[in-house]
Design a protein around this motif. Structure first.
Motif, PDB file in Angstrom:
ATOM      1  N   ALA A   1      11.885  10.674  -4.397  1.00  0.00           N
ATOM      2  CA  ALA A   1      11.122   9.930  -3.397  1.00  0.00           C
ATOM      3  C   ALA A   1      11.427   8.453  -3.601  1.00  0.00           C
ATOM      4  O   ALA A   1      11.234   7.920  -4.692  1.00  0.00           O
ATOM      5  CB  ALA A   1       9.624  10.190  -3.548  1.00  0.00           C
ATOM      6  N   ALA A   2      11.942   7.804  -2.563  1.00  0.00           N
ATOM      7  CA  ALA A   2      12.296   6.392  -2.659  1.00  0.00           C
ATOM      8  C   ALA A   2      11.921   5.680  -1.363  1.00  0.00           C
ATOM      9  O   ALA A   2      11.868   6.294  -0.301  1.00  0.00           O
ATOM     10  CB  ALA A   2      13.792   6.237  -2.921  1.00  0.00           C
ATOM     11  N   ALA A   3      11.652   4.387  -1.471  1.00  0.00           N
ATOM     12  CA  ALA A   3      11.291   3.593  -0.292  1.00  0.00           C
ATOM     13  C   ALA A   3      11.963   2.232  -0.368  1.00  0.00           C
ATOM     14  O   ALA A   3      12.125   1.666  -1.451  1.00  0.00           O
ATOM     15  CB  ALA A   3       9.775   3.432  -0.206  1.00  0.00           C
TER      16      ALA A   3
ATOM     17  N   LYS B   1       0.828  -1.204   0.000  1.00  0.00           N
ATOM     18  CA  LYS B   1       0.000   0.000   0.000  1.00  0.00           C
ATOM     19  C   LYS B   1       0.866   1.260   0.000  1.00  0.00           C
ATOM     20  O   LYS B   1       0.555   2.237  -0.681  1.00  0.00           O
ATOM     21  CB  LYS B   1      -0.940  -0.033   1.192  1.00  0.00           C
ATOM     22  CG  LYS B   1      -1.936  -1.174   1.048  1.00  0.00           C
ATOM     23  CD  LYS B   1      -2.704  -1.434   2.301  1.00  0.00           C
ATOM     24  CE  LYS B   1      -3.552  -2.604   1.998  1.00  0.00           C
ATOM     25  NZ  LYS B   1      -4.268  -3.324   2.677  1.00  0.00           N
ATOM     26  N   ILE B   2       1.970   1.217   0.733  1.00  0.00           N
ATOM     27  CA  ILE B   2       2.886   2.358   0.744  1.00  0.00           C
ATOM     28  C   ILE B   2       3.588   2.481  -0.603  1.00  0.00           C
ATOM     29  O   ILE B   2       3.883   3.590  -1.057  1.00  0.00           O
ATOM     30  CB  ILE B   2       3.863   2.245   1.924  1.00  0.00           C
ATOM     31  CG1 ILE B   2       3.086   2.456   3.235  1.00  0.00           C
ATOM     32  CG2 ILE B   2       5.006   3.249   1.789  1.00  0.00           C
ATOM     33  CD1 ILE B   2       3.866   2.260   4.495  1.00  0.00           C
ATOM     34  N   SER B   3       3.809   1.358  -1.275  1.00  0.00           N
ATOM     35  CA  SER B   3       4.382   1.393  -2.617  1.00  0.00           C
ATOM     36  C   SER B   3       3.491   2.195  -3.566  1.00  0.00           C
ATOM     37  O   SER B   3       3.981   2.997  -4.386  1.00  0.00           O
ATOM     38  CB  SER B   3       4.579  -0.031  -3.141  1.00  0.00           C
ATOM     39  OG  SER B   3       5.036  -0.018  -4.458  1.00  0.00           O
ATOM     40  N   LYS B   4       2.191   2.024  -3.453  1.00  0.00           N
ATOM     41  CA  LYS B   4       1.248   2.784  -4.287  1.00  0.00           C
ATOM     42  C   LYS B   4       1.296   4.268  -3.937  1.00  0.00           C
ATOM     43  O   LYS B   4       1.219   5.129  -4.818  1.00  0.00           O
ATOM     44  CB  LYS B   4      -0.165   2.231  -4.131  1.00  0.00           C
ATOM     45  CG  LYS B   4      -0.324   0.850  -4.744  1.00  0.00           C
ATOM     46  CD  LYS B   4      -1.705   0.278  -4.504  1.00  0.00           C
ATOM     47  CE  LYS B   4      -1.774  -1.136  -5.069  1.00  0.00           C
ATOM     48  NZ  LYS B   4      -3.023  -1.799  -4.733  1.00  0.00           N
ATOM     49  N   LEU B   5       1.431   4.571  -2.650  1.00  0.00           N
ATOM     50  CA  LEU B   5       1.569   5.952  -2.200  1.00  0.00           C
ATOM     51  C   LEU B   5       2.822   6.578  -2.814  1.00  0.00           C
ATOM     52  O   LEU B   5       2.797   7.712  -3.296  1.00  0.00           O
ATOM     53  CB  LEU B   5       1.645   5.968  -0.674  1.00  0.00           C
ATOM     54  CG  LEU B   5       1.745   7.283   0.071  1.00  0.00           C
ATOM     55  CD1 LEU B   5       1.269   7.082   1.502  1.00  0.00           C
ATOM     56  CD2 LEU B   5       3.129   7.839   0.071  1.00  0.00           C
ATOM     57  N   MET B   6       3.934   5.829  -2.826  1.00  0.00           N
ATOM     58  CA  MET B   6       5.184   6.333  -3.391  1.00  0.00           C
ATOM     59  C   MET B   6       5.059   6.554  -4.901  1.00  0.00           C
ATOM     60  O   MET B   6       5.579   7.536  -5.435  1.00  0.00           O
ATOM     61  CB  MET B   6       6.333   5.388  -3.070  1.00  0.00           C
ATOM     62  CG  MET B   6       6.633   5.237  -1.583  1.00  0.00           C
ATOM     63  SD  MET B   6       6.972   6.789  -0.741  1.00  0.00           S
ATOM     64  CE  MET B   6       8.521   7.230  -1.500  1.00  0.00           C
ATOM     65  N   ALA B   7       4.358   5.666  -5.573  1.00  0.00           N
ATOM     66  CA  ALA B   7       4.142   5.830  -7.013  1.00  0.00           C
ATOM     67  C   ALA B   7       3.357   7.116  -7.275  1.00  0.00           C
ATOM     68  O   ALA B   7       3.645   7.848  -8.228  1.00  0.00           O
ATOM     69  CB  ALA B   7       3.407   4.620  -7.578  1.00  0.00           C
ATOM     70  N   ARG B   8       2.390   7.393  -6.422  1.00  0.00           N
ATOM     71  CA  ARG B   8       1.607   8.634  -6.550  1.00  0.00           C
ATOM     72  C   ARG B   8       2.502   9.856  -6.387  1.00  0.00           C
ATOM     73  O   ARG B   8       2.434  10.802  -7.182  1.00  0.00           O
ATOM     74  CB  ARG B   8       0.500   8.634  -5.496  1.00  0.00           C
ATOM     75  CG  ARG B   8      -0.349   9.872  -5.481  1.00  0.00           C
ATOM     76  CD  ARG B   8      -1.421   9.788  -4.398  1.00  0.00           C
ATOM     77  NE  ARG B   8      -2.157  11.034  -4.275  1.00  0.00           N
ATOM     78  CZ  ARG B   8      -3.011  11.273  -3.308  1.00  0.00           C
ATOM     79  NH1 ARG B   8      -3.269  10.348  -2.384  1.00  0.00           N
ATOM     80  NH2 ARG B   8      -3.641  12.433  -3.250  1.00  0.00           N
ATOM     81  N   LEU B   9       3.368   9.842  -5.366  1.00  0.00           N
ATOM     82  CA  LEU B   9       4.286  10.962  -5.157  1.00  0.00           C
ATOM     83  C   LEU B   9       5.212  11.156  -6.354  1.00  0.00           C
ATOM     84  O   LEU B   9       5.422  12.279  -6.814  1.00  0.00           O
ATOM     85  CB  LEU B   9       5.135  10.735  -3.904  1.00  0.00           C
ATOM     86  CG  LEU B   9       4.569  11.134  -2.563  1.00  0.00           C
ATOM     87  CD1 LEU B   9       5.527  10.747  -1.449  1.00  0.00           C
ATOM     88  CD2 LEU B   9       4.273  12.618  -2.507  1.00  0.00           C
TER      89      LEU B   9
END
Length: 100
Positions: free
Chosen positions: A89-91, A72-80
């Motif tokens: 922005a990287a995770a 879910k956070i991966s999708k948030l990062m893709a949005r950013l």
């Protein structure tokens, strides 16, 4: 349990906090994180060194969460990354065991 290290330029840290808070509300989980400001480094974008040549800085977020949150956070990062092309922005995710 997972540990997610998120590095974003300080220019978009408030947006990350907003999106992460929305995600936690949607998932009905407590929104926990550690935030470290004034992080220097270079990734896939321009260096962020806080000096006269490379004046920007990064912010590091550390999140410990359940195994279902990284996707879910991966999708948030893709949005950013889509909204702020080239901003940085990287995770990164790793497995952890809680002590005590």
């Amino acid at each position: 349990m997972k540990r997610i290290d998120i590095i974003v330029s300080q220019a978009i840290k408030d947006d990350f906090i907003e999106y992460y808070t929305e995600l936690c509300t949607t998932e009905k989980v407590k929104c926990k994180f550690t935030m470290i400001d004034n992080v220097m480094g270079q990734g896939n974008t321009n260096p962020k060194m806080g000096d006269a040549i490379w004046p920007q800085l990064n912010t590091l977020f550390i999140i410990f969460c359940d195994d279902n949150m990284p996707e879910k956070i991966s999708k948030l990062m893709a949005r950013l990354n889509k909204e702020y092309i080239g901003e940085g922005a990287a995770a990164f995710v790793s497995d952890v065991d809680e002590l005590g």
